[in-house]
Design a protein around this motif. Structure first.
Motif, PDB file in Angstrom:
ATOM      1  N   LYS A  24       0.811  -1.216   0.000  1.00 32.33           N
ATOM      2  CA  LYS A  24       0.000   0.000   0.000  1.00 32.33           C
ATOM      3  C   LYS A  24       0.849   1.272   0.000  1.00 32.33           C
ATOM      4  O   LYS A  24       0.548   2.221  -0.710  1.00 32.33           O
ATOM      5  CB  LYS A  24      -0.921  -0.041   1.218  1.00 32.33           C
ATOM      6  CG  LYS A  24      -1.867   1.100   1.345  1.00 32.33           C
ATOM      7  CD  LYS A  24      -2.754   0.917   2.556  1.00 32.33           C
ATOM      8  CE  LYS A  24      -3.604   2.108   2.810  1.00 32.33           C
ATOM      9  NZ  LYS A  24      -4.452   1.945   3.993  1.00 32.33           N
ATOM     10  N   VAL A  25       1.906   1.289   0.796  1.00 35.77           N
ATOM     11  CA  VAL A  25       2.755   2.478   0.899  1.00 35.77           C
ATOM     12  C   VAL A  25       3.426   2.782  -0.438  1.00 35.77           C
ATOM     13  O   VAL A  25       3.488   3.934  -0.875  1.00 35.77           O
ATOM     14  CB  VAL A  25       3.801   2.323   2.019  1.00 35.77           C
ATOM     15  CG1 VAL A  25       4.779   3.480   2.020  1.00 35.77           C
ATOM     16  CG2 VAL A  25       3.112   2.203   3.375  1.00 35.77           C
ATOM     17  N   LEU A  26       3.923   1.747  -1.111  1.00 34.98           N
ATOM     18  CA  LEU A  26       4.565   1.965  -2.411  1.00 34.98           C
ATOM     19  C   LEU A  26       3.559   2.475  -3.439  1.00 34.98           C
ATOM     20  O   LEU A  26       3.891   3.331  -4.256  1.00 34.98           O
ATOM     21  CB  LEU A  26       5.224   0.685  -2.898  1.00 34.98           C
ATOM     22  CG  LEU A  26       6.453   0.224  -2.110  1.00 34.98           C
ATOM     23  CD1 LEU A  26       6.950  -1.110  -2.647  1.00 34.98           C
ATOM     24  CD2 LEU A  26       7.550   1.264  -2.168  1.00 34.98           C
ATOM     25  N   LYS A  27       2.344   1.949  -3.398  1.00 35.84           N
ATOM     26  CA  LYS A  27       1.310   2.420  -4.323  1.00 35.84           C
ATOM     27  C   LYS A  27       0.982   3.883  -4.052  1.00 35.84           C
ATOM     28  O   LYS A  27       0.823   4.667  -4.983  1.00 35.84           O
ATOM     29  CB  LYS A  27       0.057   1.562  -4.203  1.00 35.84           C
ATOM     30  CG  LYS A  27       0.224   0.177  -4.760  1.00 35.84           C
ATOM     31  CD  LYS A  27      -1.018  -0.650  -4.560  1.00 35.84           C
ATOM     32  CE  LYS A  27      -0.806  -2.070  -5.044  1.00 35.84           C
ATOM     33  NZ  LYS A  27      -1.954  -2.931  -4.774  1.00 35.84           N
ATOM     34  N   GLN A  28       0.885   4.235  -2.766  1.00 37.55           N
ATOM     35  CA  GLN A  28       0.603   5.628  -2.420  1.00 37.55           C
ATOM     36  C   GLN A  28       1.748   6.534  -2.868  1.00 37.55           C
ATOM     37  O   GLN A  28       1.508   7.620  -3.386  1.00 37.55           O
ATOM     38  CB  GLN A  28       0.373   5.771  -0.913  1.00 37.55           C
ATOM     39  CG  GLN A  28      -0.974   5.263  -0.481  1.00 37.55           C
ATOM     40  CD  GLN A  28      -1.161   5.345   1.019  1.00 37.55           C
ATOM     41  OE1 GLN A  28      -0.266   5.004   1.782  1.00 37.55           O
ATOM     42  NE2 GLN A  28      -2.325   5.783   1.431  1.00 37.55           N
ATOM     43  N   ASP A  29       2.979   6.092  -2.664  1.00 36.43           N
ATOM     44  CA  ASP A  29       4.132   6.885  -3.098  1.00 36.43           C
ATOM     45  C   ASP A  29       4.114   7.094  -4.611  1.00 36.43           C
ATOM     46  O   ASP A  29       4.381   8.192  -5.095  1.00 36.43           O
ATOM     47  CB  ASP A  29       5.442   6.220  -2.686  1.00 36.43           C
ATOM     48  CG  ASP A  29       5.715   6.322  -1.195  1.00 36.43           C
ATOM     49  OD1 ASP A  29       5.037   7.126  -0.510  1.00 36.43           O
ATOM     50  OD2 ASP A  29       6.595   5.583  -0.717  1.00 36.43           O
ATOM     51  N   ALA A  30       3.783   6.051  -5.354  1.00 38.50           N
ATOM     52  CA  ALA A  30       3.707   6.164  -6.812  1.00 38.50           C
ATOM     53  C   ALA A  30       2.607   7.136  -7.216  1.00 38.50           C
ATOM     54  O   ALA A  30       2.790   7.945  -8.140  1.00 38.50           O
ATOM     55  CB  ALA A  30       3.466   4.791  -7.441  1.00 38.50           C
ATOM     56  N   CYS A  31       1.483   7.090  -6.527  1.00 40.94           N
ATOM     57  CA  CYS A  31       0.390   8.017  -6.822  1.00 40.94           C
ATOM     58  C   CYS A  31       0.791   9.456  -6.510  1.00 40.94           C
ATOM     59  O   CYS A  31       0.470  10.370  -7.271  1.00 40.94           O
ATOM     60  CB  CYS A  31      -0.858   7.646  -6.033  1.00 40.94           C
ATOM     61  SG  CYS A  31      -1.723   6.200  -6.640  1.00 40.94           S
ATOM     62  N   MET A  32       1.504   9.646  -5.410  1.00 38.58           N
ATOM     63  CA  MET A  32       1.925  10.994  -5.048  1.00 38.58           C
ATOM     64  C   MET A  32       2.922  11.547  -6.066  1.00 38.58           C
ATOM     65  O   MET A  32       2.870  12.734  -6.408  1.00 38.58           O
ATOM     66  CB  MET A  32       2.517  11.014  -3.634  1.00 38.58           C
ATOM     67  CG  MET A  32       1.499  10.675  -2.550  1.00 38.58           C
ATOM     68  SD  MET A  32      -0.022  11.658  -2.599  1.00 38.58           S
ATOM     69  CE  MET A  32       0.611  13.237  -2.107  1.00 38.58           C
ATOM     70  N   GLU A  33       3.786  10.697  -6.569  1.00 34.76           N
ATOM     71  CA  GLU A  33       4.716  11.132  -7.624  1.00 34.76           C
ATOM     72  C   GLU A  33       3.953  11.515  -8.881  1.00 34.76           C
ATOM     73  O   GLU A  33       4.267  12.512  -9.539  1.00 34.76           O
ATOM     74  CB  GLU A  33       5.726  10.033  -7.924  1.00 34.76           C
ATOM     75  CG  GLU A  33       6.761   9.845  -6.852  1.00 34.76           C
ATOM     76  CD  GLU A  33       7.725   8.712  -7.128  1.00 34.76           C
ATOM     77  OE1 GLU A  33       7.855   8.312  -8.311  1.00 34.76           O
ATOM     78  OE2 GLU A  33       8.338   8.223  -6.176  1.00 34.76           O
ATOM     79  N   LYS A  34       2.945  10.722  -9.233  1.00 36.56           N
ATOM     80  CA  LYS A  34       2.117  11.004 -10.409  1.00 36.56           C
ATOM     81  C   LYS A  34       1.366  12.328 -10.224  1.00 36.56           C
ATOM     82  O   LYS A  34       1.264  13.129 -11.149  1.00 36.56           O
ATOM     83  CB  LYS A  34       1.143   9.858 -10.651  1.00 36.56           C
ATOM     84  CG  LYS A  34       0.318  10.001 -11.892  1.00 36.56           C
ATOM     85  CD  LYS A  34       1.162   9.846 -13.130  1.00 36.56           C
ATOM     86  CE  LYS A  34       0.294   9.789 -14.364  1.00 36.56           C
ATOM     87  NZ  LYS A  34       1.077   9.581 -15.575  1.00 36.56           N
TER      88      LYS A  34
ATOM     89  N   GLU B 198       2.291  14.917  -8.421  1.00 39.14           N
ATOM     90  CA  GLU B 198       3.233  16.018  -8.569  1.00 39.14           C
ATOM     91  C   GLU B 198       3.581  16.257 -10.044  1.00 39.14           C
ATOM     92  O   GLU B 198       3.643  17.394 -10.510  1.00 39.14           O
ATOM     93  CB  GLU B 198       4.506  15.740  -7.757  1.00 39.14           C
ATOM     94  CG  GLU B 198       5.460  16.897  -7.715  1.00 39.14           C
ATOM     95  CD  GLU B 198       4.907  18.145  -7.047  1.00 39.14           C
ATOM     96  OE1 GLU B 198       5.413  19.243  -7.350  1.00 39.14           O
ATOM     97  OE2 GLU B 198       3.959  18.040  -6.236  1.00 39.14           O
ATOM     98  N   GLU B 199       3.779  15.164 -10.783  1.00 42.89           N
ATOM     99  CA  GLU B 199       4.074  15.276 -12.218  1.00 42.89           C
ATOM    100  C   GLU B 199       2.918  15.941 -12.964  1.00 42.89           C
ATOM    101  O   GLU B 199       3.126  16.855 -13.776  1.00 42.89           O
ATOM    102  CB  GLU B 199       4.329  13.881 -12.783  1.00 42.89           C
ATOM    103  CG  GLU B 199       4.504  13.834 -14.277  1.00 42.89           C
ATOM    104  CD  GLU B 199       4.514  12.404 -14.812  1.00 42.89           C
ATOM    105  OE1 GLU B 199       4.177  12.233 -15.985  1.00 42.89           O
ATOM    106  OE2 GLU B 199       4.860  11.477 -14.043  1.00 42.89           O
TER     107      GLU B 199
END
Length: 65
Positions: free
Chosen positions: A3-13, A15-16
């Protein structure tokens, strides 16, 4: 993927997409279709993070970006 990695990926997306939207708005103006497109994509990304945080099942099928 946890879950944490998915959230991190979403947060990067998020910001992009935010950076793209701001740049497009500066270049074309707020009412340009590409700005609207980025805004909608940004909304979907935010919704995905909310679903991850609440633990809603089947979030991957609910939203895509």
């Amino acid at each position: 993927m946890n879950k944490v990695l998915k959230q991190d990926a979403c947060m990067e997306k998020i910001e992009e997409l935010r950076n793209k939207m701001v740049a497009a708005a500066g270049q074309y103006g707020l009412s340009h279709p590409i700005v609207l497109h980025y805004s909608q994509e940004l909304d979907r990304a935010h919704n995905k993070v909310i679903l991850l945080e609440t633990g809603t099942k089947d979030w991957e099928r609910s939203l895509s970006f």
